[in-house]
Design a protein around this motif. Structure first.
Motif, PDB file in Angstrom:
ATOM      1  N   GLU A   6      11.722  -3.907  52.089  1.00 57.58           N
ATOM      2  CA  GLU A   6      11.521  -4.278  50.688  1.00 57.58           C
ATOM      3  C   GLU A   6      12.856  -4.455  49.973  1.00 57.58           C
ATOM      4  O   GLU A   6      13.069  -5.428  49.252  1.00 57.58           O
ATOM      5  CB  GLU A   6      10.681  -3.223  49.978  1.00 57.58           C
ATOM      6  CG  GLU A   6       9.212  -3.261  50.335  1.00 57.58           C
ATOM      7  CD  GLU A   6       8.413  -2.254  49.545  1.00 57.58           C
ATOM      8  OE1 GLU A   6       9.022  -1.295  49.030  1.00 57.58           O
ATOM      9  OE2 GLU A   6       7.191  -2.421  49.428  1.00 57.58           O
ATOM     10  N   ILE A   7      13.770  -3.490  50.172  1.00 57.95           N
ATOM     11  CA  ILE A   7      15.073  -3.558  49.503  1.00 57.95           C
ATOM     12  C   ILE A   7      15.891  -4.728  50.055  1.00 57.95           C
ATOM     13  O   ILE A   7      16.592  -5.426  49.310  1.00 57.95           O
ATOM     14  CB  ILE A   7      15.838  -2.232  49.661  1.00 57.95           C
ATOM     15  CG1 ILE A   7      15.102  -1.114  48.894  1.00 57.95           C
ATOM     16  CG2 ILE A   7      17.273  -2.354  49.151  1.00 57.95           C
ATOM     17  CD1 ILE A   7      15.709   0.252  49.037  1.00 57.95           C
ATOM     18  N   GLN A   8      15.784  -4.971  51.365  1.00 59.36           N
ATOM     19  CA  GLN A   8      16.518  -6.082  51.965  1.00 59.36           C
ATOM     20  C   GLN A   8      16.012  -7.418  51.407  1.00 59.36           C
ATOM     21  O   GLN A   8      16.789  -8.324  51.100  1.00 59.36           O
ATOM     22  CB  GLN A   8      16.357  -6.059  53.485  1.00 59.36           C
ATOM     23  CG  GLN A   8      17.370  -6.927  54.215  1.00 59.36           C
ATOM     24  CD  GLN A   8      18.807  -6.490  53.967  1.00 59.36           C
ATOM     25  OE1 GLN A   8      19.173  -5.353  54.234  1.00 59.36           O
ATOM     26  NE2 GLN A   8      19.619  -7.391  53.434  1.00 59.36           N
ATOM     27  N   GLY A   9      14.682  -7.525  51.243  1.00 59.08           N
ATOM     28  CA  GLY A   9      14.104  -8.738  50.669  1.00 59.08           C
ATOM     29  C   GLY A   9      14.539  -8.925  49.228  1.00 59.08           C
ATOM     30  O   GLY A   9      14.826 -10.044  48.782  1.00 59.08           O
ATOM     31  N   PHE A  10      14.592  -7.799  48.482  1.00 58.54           N
ATOM     32  CA  PHE A  10      15.042  -7.828  47.097  1.00 58.54           C
ATOM     33  C   PHE A  10      16.502  -8.274  47.024  1.00 58.54           C
ATOM     34  O   PHE A  10      16.893  -9.070  46.156  1.00 58.54           O
ATOM     35  CB  PHE A  10      14.874  -6.429  46.491  1.00 58.54           C
ATOM     36  CG  PHE A  10      14.993  -6.385  44.998  1.00 58.54           C
ATOM     37  CD1 PHE A  10      13.930  -6.765  44.193  1.00 58.54           C
ATOM     38  CD2 PHE A  10      16.164  -5.959  44.392  1.00 58.54           C
ATOM     39  CE1 PHE A  10      14.030  -6.708  42.812  1.00 58.54           C
ATOM     40  CE2 PHE A  10      16.284  -5.906  43.009  1.00 58.54           C
ATOM     41  CZ  PHE A  10      15.204  -6.273  42.225  1.00 58.54           C
ATOM     42  N   THR A  50       8.661   0.005  43.816  1.00 61.11           N
ATOM     43  CA  THR A  50       9.546   0.072  42.643  1.00 61.11           C
ATOM     44  C   THR A  50      10.713   1.029  42.886  1.00 61.11           C
ATOM     45  O   THR A  50      10.648   1.921  43.748  1.00 61.11           O
ATOM     46  CB  THR A  50       8.797   0.551  41.383  1.00 61.11           C
ATOM     47  OG1 THR A  50       8.288   1.874  41.613  1.00 61.11           O
ATOM     48  CG2 THR A  50       7.671  -0.399  41.027  1.00 61.11           C
ATOM     49  N   VAL A  51      11.755   0.808  42.096  1.00 60.13           N
ATOM     50  CA  VAL A  51      12.893   1.740  42.050  1.00 60.13           C
ATOM     51  C   VAL A  51      13.176   2.001  40.582  1.00 60.13           C
ATOM     52  O   VAL A  51      13.283   1.058  39.796  1.00 60.13           O
ATOM     53  CB  VAL A  51      14.159   1.148  42.720  1.00 60.13           C
ATOM     54  CG1 VAL A  51      15.332   2.107  42.570  1.00 60.13           C
ATOM     55  CG2 VAL A  51      13.903   0.817  44.178  1.00 60.13           C
ATOM     56  N   THR A  64      13.897  -0.249  35.716  1.00 59.94           N
ATOM     57  CA  THR A  64      12.842  -0.296  36.739  1.00 59.94           C
ATOM     58  C   THR A  64      12.987  -1.595  37.506  1.00 59.94           C
ATOM     59  O   THR A  64      12.950  -2.680  36.918  1.00 59.94           O
ATOM     60  CB  THR A  64      11.432  -0.242  36.115  1.00 59.94           C
ATOM     61  OG1 THR A  64      11.302   0.977  35.373  1.00 59.94           O
ATOM     62  CG2 THR A  64      10.360  -0.291  37.204  1.00 59.94           C
ATOM     63  N   LEU A  65      13.181  -1.491  38.812  1.00 57.87           N
ATOM     64  CA  LEU A  65      13.244  -2.679  39.666  1.00 57.87           C
ATOM     65  C   LEU A  65      11.899  -2.848  40.363  1.00 57.87           C
ATOM     66  O   LEU A  65      11.395  -1.910  40.974  1.00 57.87           O
ATOM     67  CB  LEU A  65      14.346  -2.537  40.725  1.00 57.87           C
ATOM     68  CG  LEU A  65      15.769  -2.277  40.234  1.00 57.87           C
ATOM     69  CD1 LEU A  65      16.733  -2.227  41.415  1.00 57.87           C
ATOM     70  CD2 LEU A  65      16.211  -3.337  39.234  1.00 57.87           C
ATOM     71  N   ASP A  66      11.314  -4.015  40.249  1.00 54.77           N
ATOM     72  CA  ASP A  66      10.059  -4.324  40.935  1.00 54.77           C
ATOM     73  C   ASP A  66      10.408  -5.041  42.233  1.00 54.77           C
ATOM     74  O   ASP A  66      10.814  -6.200  42.231  1.00 54.77           O
ATOM     75  CB  ASP A  66       9.165  -5.204  40.061  1.00 54.77           C
ATOM     76  CG  ASP A  66       7.756  -5.336  40.609  1.00 54.77           C
ATOM     77  OD1 ASP A  66       7.634  -5.556  41.824  1.00 54.77           O
ATOM     78  OD2 ASP A  66       6.795  -5.206  39.829  1.00 54.77           O
ATOM     79  N   LEU A  67      10.263  -4.362  43.356  1.00 59.35           N
ATOM     80  CA  LEU A  67      10.691  -4.914  44.644  1.00 59.35           C
ATOM     81  C   LEU A  67       9.794  -6.041  45.139  1.00 59.35           C
ATOM     82  O   LEU A  67      10.193  -6.826  45.995  1.00 59.35           O
ATOM     83  CB  LEU A  67      10.744  -3.805  45.699  1.00 59.35           C
ATOM     84  CG  LEU A  67      11.677  -2.627  45.382  1.00 59.35           C
ATOM     85  CD1 LEU A  67      11.650  -1.608  46.507  1.00 59.35           C
ATOM     86  CD2 LEU A  67      13.111  -3.103  45.146  1.00 59.35           C
ATOM     87  N   THR A  68       8.583  -6.119  44.596  1.00 60.26           N
ATOM     88  CA  THR A  68       7.645  -7.170  45.017  1.00 60.26           C
ATOM     89  C   THR A  68       7.786  -8.420  44.159  1.00 60.26           C
ATOM     90  O   THR A  68       7.872  -9.536  44.668  1.00 60.26           O
ATOM     91  CB  THR A  68       6.190  -6.665  44.947  1.00 60.26           C
ATOM     92  OG1 THR A  68       6.084  -5.460  45.699  1.00 60.26           O
ATOM     93  CG2 THR A  68       5.229  -7.713  45.504  1.00 60.26           C
ATOM     94  N   SER A  73      11.133  -6.940  36.982  1.00 63.14           N
ATOM     95  CA  SER A  73      12.098  -5.846  36.796  1.00 63.14           C
ATOM     96  C   SER A  73      12.490  -5.739  35.329  1.00 63.14           C
ATOM     97  O   SER A  73      12.554  -6.745  34.617  1.00 63.14           O
ATOM     98  CB  SER A  73      13.341  -6.102  37.657  1.00 63.14           C
ATOM     99  OG  SER A  73      12.990  -6.163  39.027  1.00 63.14           O
ATOM    100  N   GLU A  74      12.764  -4.500  34.860  1.00 71.52           N
ATOM    101  CA  GLU A  74      13.023  -4.282  33.434  1.00 71.52           C
ATOM    102  C   GLU A  74      14.214  -3.364  33.212  1.00 71.52           C
ATOM    103  O   GLU A  74      14.551  -2.532  34.069  1.00 71.52           O
ATOM    104  CB  GLU A  74      11.791  -3.648  32.759  1.00 71.52           C
ATOM    105  CG  GLU A  74      10.551  -4.521  32.793  1.00 71.52           C
ATOM    106  CD  GLU A  74       9.352  -3.818  32.181  1.00 71.52           C
ATOM    107  OE1 GLU A  74       9.388  -2.570  32.074  1.00 71.52           O
ATOM    108  OE2 GLU A  74       8.385  -4.497  31.817  1.00 71.52           O
TER     109      GLU A  74
END
Length: 540
Positions: A6-10, A50-51, A64-68, A73-74
């Protein structure tokens, strides 16, 4: 494992979003990196897709990072775009699965390569062949020098980044022109040969490097466009001068190289066909050359592999038949293809024959085109694409229709391209006083009565008011169907106007029958009836 992916895709999405060539983006990445390295990211937490974290900047902010869904993200800071705080939290999250330094280095690589390209390329260019300008013209040596120069500059690395191709090509182009023959007529031919060879080499490099069409268009698509512009300018200049007898040998060899444009790669189909037609229309004019080329195309068609597209060869065959004035054969070839993708190519022959004022020849081509255009528009994606193609098509057929009193054909084209041709068709019908058809067009498009320009309504109300009846009926019914108070008020406005026109054309009985039927049909719409009574459209 799932979190890493997920993080790699982000991370890949951020690479696509931010450009190392942008000063603003580079500054934001740098600021985010500083916040992360100074340990100002705290309360880092990983949820489902999320992160979240807090970043201590001038004032603390929550991120807030939305990984999907990247765009969801906000950050609580005032910025509405991707910001340095989100960048800092991304680095903190990425550090859990990979090296932040390596990610930043990889992101900056295209810019570093581009900056290095100029100095590296110029140094390499010193060793390239420079004898063309002083030796007797030789086609083989020209082509060899182009290929050596191209390969030295653009294929010396095992994997060429798309971000440096435009820069390297400019260096290659300068070198090619610096080596051109001194005599003007030979220089023009030299540059023409260079343009064809360069186009083929670049197209093959692009396909072999497996650059996606999106990336190649964005990073060096302008190079292909410039080569097309250069070719058009060169054939015009060559055509204006008397060509030496020695030119024939060079033209024959260029003709063979031009044939490769049809099959050298599978992508850039439109550009390759454009190049080929330009050369055969303006340079390769001998009848026997064109007849031999058709035989060559037939032979190559038989050798096509399953993975090769026959389109460019087919279009080339059609074009040569038009040049040989074998229009029936050309039209049969188009019809035999039975495919929508051939439709836009027909515009070229319409323009070509129209420019020659060959009206008897262009008429059947336009009729074939009009018969195919609706199906082609249905195959396009998006209103903008359809509108743009329609404008081009109408512009192409207008000279023939206008010069040969073929209003019927022009109107047919406008009807086939509705709704994209609405403004042209509406103007034409109104100017010619064809108000009945004008009214039918408005009804077809579904335009609201009060959206029609007042000057048009005023003139039609004076000349032929009954045309407005259908429009008012349609607009009133649409407002009634909306079933809210404001729409009922608008419906009543339409109905009052309708009553006025019915009286004007002495059809009061028709009006009374209509309003009586309408009130009966809408008797459950209490609010609508109240509006009708309040406006004295009907008696209370």
């Amino acid at each position: 494992m799932e979190l890493t992916e997920e993080i790699q895709g982000f991370a890949d999405e951020i690479k696509d979003l931010l450009s190392p060539n942008s000063t603003e983006d580079a500054r934001m990445v740098q600021k985010g990196l500083m916040l992360y390295r100074q340990g100002l990211v705290s309360q880092l937490s990983f949820g489902k897709n999320t992160v979240t974290a807090t970043v201590q900047d001038v004032t603390p902010v929550k991120v807030t990072l939305d990984l999907t869904f990247f765009t969801m993200s906000e950050c609580s800071c005032p910025s509405e775009e991707w910001c340095r705080h989100q960048m800092a939290v991304f680095f903190a999250a990425y550090s859990q699965v990979g090296s932040v330094a390596e990610w930043v280095e990889a992101w900056r690589e295209p810019m570093k390569e581009k900056m290095a390209a100029a100095s590296w390329g110029l140094q390499t260019a010193k060793d390239l062949i420079k004898a063309n300008g002083v030796l007797k013209p030789d086609y083989g040596r020209w082509v060899h020098s182009f290929e050596v120069s191209f390969d030295t500059l653009l294929q010396s690395k095992k994997s060429t980044s798309p971000y440096v191709i435009e820069e390297l090509f400019k260096i290659y182009e300068r070198q090619v022109r610096a080596s051109a023959p001194v005599e003007k007529e030979w220089r023009l031919l030299y540059e023409m040969v260079g343009t064809v060879i360069s186009f083929k080499k670049l197209a093959m490099l692009s396909e072999r490097s497996e650059h996606s069409e999106e990336i190649s268009k964005r990073t060096y698509g302008s190079v292909f466009e410039k080569l097309q512009d250069d070719a058009e300018e060169l054939v015009e200049k060559i055509g204006m001068q008397s060509m030496p007898f020695d030119f024939d040998e060079f033209i024959l060899k260029l003709k063979d190289d031009a044939f490769d444009l049809l099959t050298c790669v599978q992508r850039l189909e439109f550009e390759r066909i454009y190049f080929y037609r330009l050369l055969w229309t303006n340079l390769f004019k001998k009848k026997d050359w064109r007849e031999e080329e058709i035989l060559k195309i037939h032979s190559r068609m038989k050798e096509l592999q399953d993975w090769e597209r026959p389109g460019p060869l087919m279009i080339a065959g059609v074009h040569l038949n038009f040049l040989l004035q074998k229009d029936d054969t050309a039209l049969k070839l188009i019809q035999a293809s039975g495919e929508d993708w051939t439709t836009p190519y027909i515009l070229y022959w319409i323009d070509l024959l129209s420019s020659q004022k060959a009206w008897k020849r262009v008429g059947p081509v336009i009729e074939l085109f009009i018969g195919r255009i609706k199906k082609y528009l249905d195959s396009l994606n998006g209103y903008h694409s359809c509108s743009s193609f329609t404008r081009t098509a109408i512009r192409a057929i207008a000279p023939y229709c206008g010069g040969n009193d073929r209003f019927d054909l022009f109107e047919k084209a406008l009807m086939q391209t509705l709704p994209y041709s609405y403004s042209d068709y509406e103007y034409l019908l109104f100017e010619r006083g064809m108000f009945d058809k004008w009214g039918e067009l408005q009804a077809f498009v579904g335009l609201n009565f009060y959206d029609i320009p007042k000057d048009r309504v005023k003139l039609i109300e004076k000349e032929k008011p009954e045309v407005l009846l259908a429009l008012l009926h349609q607009s009133a019914q649409r407002e009634i169907d909306a079933k809210n108070r404001s729409s009922y008020k608008m419906a009543v406005r339409h109905l009052k106007k309708l009553r006025t026109i019915y009286k004007k054309v002495k059809r009061v009985d028709d009006w009374e029958y209509f309003i009586e039927t309408l009130m009966e049909r809408t008797k459950r719409l209490r609010a609508f009836h109240e509006e009708c009574k309040r406006s004295k459209l009907v008696e209370g």
